[in-house]
Write a protein that holds these residues in place. Structure first.
Motif, mmCIF file in Angstrom:
data_model
loop_
_atom_site.group_PDB
_atom_site.id
_atom_site.type_symbol
_atom_site.label_atom_id
_atom_site.label_comp_id
_atom_site.label_asym_id
_atom_site.label_seq_id
_atom_site.Cartn_x
_atom_site.Cartn_y
_atom_site.Cartn_z
ATOM 1 N N SER A 204 -1.317 -20.327 7.183
ATOM 2 C CA SER A 204 -0.727 -19.855 8.428
ATOM 3 C C SER A 204 -1.645 -20.259 9.579
ATOM 4 O O SER A 204 -2.861 -20.382 9.411
ATOM 5 N N GLU A 205 -1.079 -20.496 10.763
ATOM 6 C CA GLU A 205 -1.892 -20.912 11.908
ATOM 7 C C GLU A 205 -2.905 -19.837 12.306
ATOM 8 O O GLU A 205 -3.939 -20.134 12.899
ATOM 9 N N GLU A 210 -12.856 -16.481 8.266
ATOM 10 C CA GLU A 210 -13.163 -15.152 7.747
ATOM 11 C C GLU A 210 -12.104 -14.692 6.734
ATOM 12 O O GLU A 210 -12.433 -14.062 5.725
ATOM 13 N N ASP A 211 -10.849 -15.014 7.040
ATOM 14 C CA ASP A 211 -9.776 -14.665 6.099
ATOM 15 C C ASP A 211 -9.965 -15.388 4.764
ATOM 16 O O ASP A 211 -9.804 -14.798 3.684
ATOM 17 N N LEU A 212 -10.297 -16.683 4.843
ATOM 18 C CA LEU A 212 -10.520 -17.448 3.611
ATOM 19 C C LEU A 212 -11.727 -16.922 2.843
ATOM 20 O O LEU A 212 -11.699 -16.833 1.605
ATOM 21 N N LYS A 213 -12.773 -16.584 3.571
ATOM 22 C CA LYS A 213 -13.980 -16.090 2.906
ATOM 23 C C LYS A 213 -13.703 -14.784 2.178
ATOM 24 O O LYS A 213 -14.209 -14.549 1.065
ATOM 25 N N LYS A 214 -12.872 -13.929 2.785
ATOM 26 C CA LYS A 214 -12.547 -12.651 2.168
ATOM 27 C C LYS A 214 -11.744 -12.854 0.887
ATOM 28 O O LYS A 214 -11.964 -12.185 -0.144
ATOM 29 N N ILE A 215 -10.806 -13.821 0.909
ATOM 30 C CA ILE A 215 -9.939 -14.066 -0.255
ATOM 31 C C ILE A 215 -10.686 -14.825 -1.344
ATOM 32 O O ILE A 215 -10.667 -14.450 -2.524
ATOM 33 N N PHE A 216 -11.372 -15.911 -0.958
ATOM 34 C CA PHE A 216 -12.029 -16.762 -1.951
ATOM 35 C C PHE A 216 -13.349 -16.164 -2.440
ATOM 36 O O PHE A 216 -13.828 -16.527 -3.511
ATOM 37 N N LYS A 260 1.553 -16.541 -2.503
ATOM 38 C CA LYS A 260 2.029 -16.464 -1.119
ATOM 39 C C LYS A 260 1.135 -15.564 -0.280
ATOM 40 O O LYS A 260 0.758 -14.468 -0.709
ATOM 41 N N PHE A 261 0.796 -16.068 0.912
ATOM 42 C CA PHE A 261 0.037 -15.312 1.912
ATOM 43 C C PHE A 261 0.743 -15.513 3.246
ATOM 44 O O PHE A 261 1.001 -16.667 3.645
ATOM 45 N N ASP A 262 1.062 -14.440 3.922
ATOM 46 C CA ASP A 262 1.806 -14.518 5.189
ATOM 47 C C ASP A 262 3.108 -15.290 5.021
ATOM 48 O O ASP A 262 3.478 -16.130 5.860
#
Length: 620
Positions: A204-205, A210-216, A260-262
């Motif tokens: 998603s745009e 930070e979002d990627l770091k939290k998930i990965f 799926k995310f967003d």
């Protein structure tokens, strides 16, 4: 270090090298320019600037040949790295052996070079470890260094000494020195199962680092993370995550790919270099194009069989050119150039090929009817024939001298009983090879029943007085017909007792075969061309009988003990192929030998084995 005359081994003898390779040439350098420069060192026999055959432009290298090796050695020492048309040239002894030039044992790779290091500095630096055959700093189109280069030594020992200096400082930069590995070897040896860098797309745009770091970050320690953006900071909706351990990266890919995310389904996989992705896409495209081309060729390519001996390539093309553009045409021949009676014709479109099949298949050309079909590879035809023959078995053998074929028979071992009523009847019409001497009697039939366990009869009924009387009446009728002189000849019937039956009765096909046939008359075989014409006018239901009557006598001469079985097997072949066998003694002999081998090798209780071997017989 002074260059010494080099020698090379030719036919076991050492000969001095007088040819030089000259690289790094300016595109405008000509043969005359090379000759003027190198003739200063001695007598030049020949010079050549290599050109592209298509564009006729210089390839940037050439060769110079001297009359003696001392002049070549002096030119290598004094002219190497000098300017020609404003560009430094590289000189080395010419080596036609590509394997030695690419050998990793004497070639080293050097990277992390300072931009100021050119070919001369690289050569002078690494010549301290041994004699250098050639050296080069890789440059871009503008002539700027790419920061790496190559050095080739005369010996493996010199290359080993240079590699031992891995990590040495050069122009205040630590350089890497190792064995040279070609691009193809690097791609082949790459372990694609172990990786730490992960590529993620369809973000998603609004997704940030930070979002990627939290998930990965749930899968392991992350060393770096990036979301790719435009110059104005807008997300490109893909990014990279680099893990410290390959196991963590693999778990991440397995868990997150396709999630799926967003409201967007992510793609998560191993990060690939651009060259690697391009290579995989290119291979996929080539494979797709190859498969499409093969399918197109298969549909456009026709197989022709049963060709007349007078037909050659030109006549074959003339026959089929009326249906469209013939792209290729060939009559197959043996080692002596004699036609094998078959060939191939390829059309430009499948519509033309289809039209040729519909018009030419079974058409009489010369003295033979043609067989025309789509050409198939052997494995494709094998699969098709296995499906076609999945319910077919070798036909029942009634007797060595009684050619009795039963269309649709269940296979070897089926018994035929004469003497009592049965649900199936076999008329003399179904006895190819045996015809009555007089008028045919359509109302005369021979009853047939299936075998059962001892003490049982069809439909589970035991013998009764009525059935005994009925059976005896039938047998009396048969004997009367046989002895009546109306075209059938009487033969003695043995006394066999079956569950209360006594009297004249035949219990099995093999017993019939052991009985003497008195004055039995086999119908005369007619010429193949006449037979083909009769087949064309006869209804399809009679084709098998007509072919059997003519094929059986020929097979009986070769294999009298198994003539009926072999005839039944060969009648399963295409009609035009059977006609071809009738007029080709050599082909018939070979086909009969194959059929006999199938019967000998196939276990009687393994139907699938028989199917496969009959398919093999049809393929050949």
């Amino acid at each position: 270090m002074a260059a010494q005359p080099q020698a090379m081994t030719v036919d076991g003898e050492s000969q001095p090298v007088t040819a030089l390779y000259v690289g790094g040439l300016d595109p405008n350098v000509t043969n005359n320019d090379l000759s003027q420069m190198f003739s200063q060192m001695g007598e030049v026999i020949s010079v050549k600037v290599c050109m592209d055959h298509t564009t006729e432009r210089s390839l940037g290298y050439g060769y110079v040949n001297y009359s003696n090796p001392q002049d070549a050695a002096r030119a290598l020492k004094e002219l190497n790295f000098t300017n020609l048309n404003g560009k430094p040239i590289r000189i080395s002894y010419s080596n036609r052996d590509s394997n030695s030039r690419r050998s990793s044992a004497t070639n080293i790779f050097v990277k992390n070079l300072d931009k100021a290091i050119d070919n001369k500095v690289l050569h002078e630096t690494f010549s301290s470890f041994g004699n250098i055959v050639s050296s080069k700093v890789e440059t871009d189109a503008s002539g700027q260094s790419k920061g790496y280069g190559f050095v080739q030594y005369e010996t493996e020992e010199a290359a080993r000494k240079a590699i031992e200096q891995n990590g040495m400082s050069l122009y205040s930069k630590e350089v890497y020195i190792g064995h040279f590995v070609s691009k193809q070897e690097r791609e082949t040896s790459m372990d694609k199962t172990k990786f730490t860098n992960v590529f993620v797309k369809n973000l998603s745009e609004s997704t940030s680092e930070e979002d990627l770091k939290k998930i990965f970050g749930e899968f392991g320690l992350i060393t770096s993370i990036a979301v790719m953006r435009d110059e104005d900071g807008t997300s490109k909706c893909f990014g990279f995550v680099n893990f410290e351990n390959a196991e963590d990266a693999a778990k991440c890919v397995e868990s997150l790919n396709g999630k799926k995310f967003d409201d967007k389904e992510w793609y998560v996989g191993r990060a690939q270099k651009k060259s690697e992705r391009e290579r995989e896409l290119r291979l996929q495209l080539e494979q797709t194009e190859k498969e499409a081309h093969e399918i197109s060729l298969q549909l456009n390519n026709l197989y022709i069989k049963n060709l007349d001996d007078s037909i050659d390539n030109d006549k074959l093309k003339e026959l089929f050119s009326q249906f469209g553009v013939v792209t290729s045409c060939k009559v197959t021949c043996d080692a002596k150039g004699i036609s094998k009676g078959s060939g191939f014709v390829a059309f430009s479109t499948r519509e033309e090929a289809s039209r040729a099949i519909s018009e030419m298949n079974k058409k009489m050309i010369g003295s033979k009817p043609l067989y025309v079909a789509i050409a198939e590879r052997k494995e494709v035809r094998t699969a098709r024939l296995q499906a076609q023959f999945s319910h077919m078995r070798p036909t029942t053998s009634v007797a060595p001298h009684f050619p009795f074929y039963i269309p649709g028979s269940r296979g070897p071992g089926q018994q035929i009983f004469y003497g009592h009523s049965a649900p199936a009847m076999i008329s003399p019409m179904f006895v190819p090879g045996m015809r009555p001497a007089g008028p045919f009697l359509p109302n005369v039939v021979l009853p047939m029943v299936q075998p059962g366990p001892p003490g049982s009869y069809p439909r589970g009924r035991r013998a009764s007085v009525d059935s005994v009387q009925q059976s005896q009446q039938v047998m009396m009728m048969h004997q009367q017909v046989i002895s009546s002189g109306q075209g059938y000849h009487r033969y003695p019937l043995p006394n066999v007792s079956v569950q209360g039956f006594s009297g004249d009765m035949v219990s099995s096909p093999r017993q019939i075969g052991s009985l003497p046939l008195r004055d039995a008359r086999i119908s005369q075989r007619i010429p193949v061309q006449t037979l083909a014409s009769k087949l064309a006018n006869a209804p399809p239901s009679e084709h098998r009988m007509m072919l059997g009557e003519n094929l059986y006598p020929l097979i009986e001469q070769l294999e009298p003990e198994a003539a009926s079985k072999v005839t039944g097997m060969l009648l399963e072949m295409d009609q035009t192929e059977v006609l071809h066998l009738m007029e080709s003694p050599g082909a018939l002999r070979a086909k009969v030998a194959e059929a006999i081998q199938v019967l000998r090798n196939a276990p009687q209780d393994e139907a699938s084995s028989l199917d496969e071997q009959i398919v093999s017989l049809a393929l050949n």
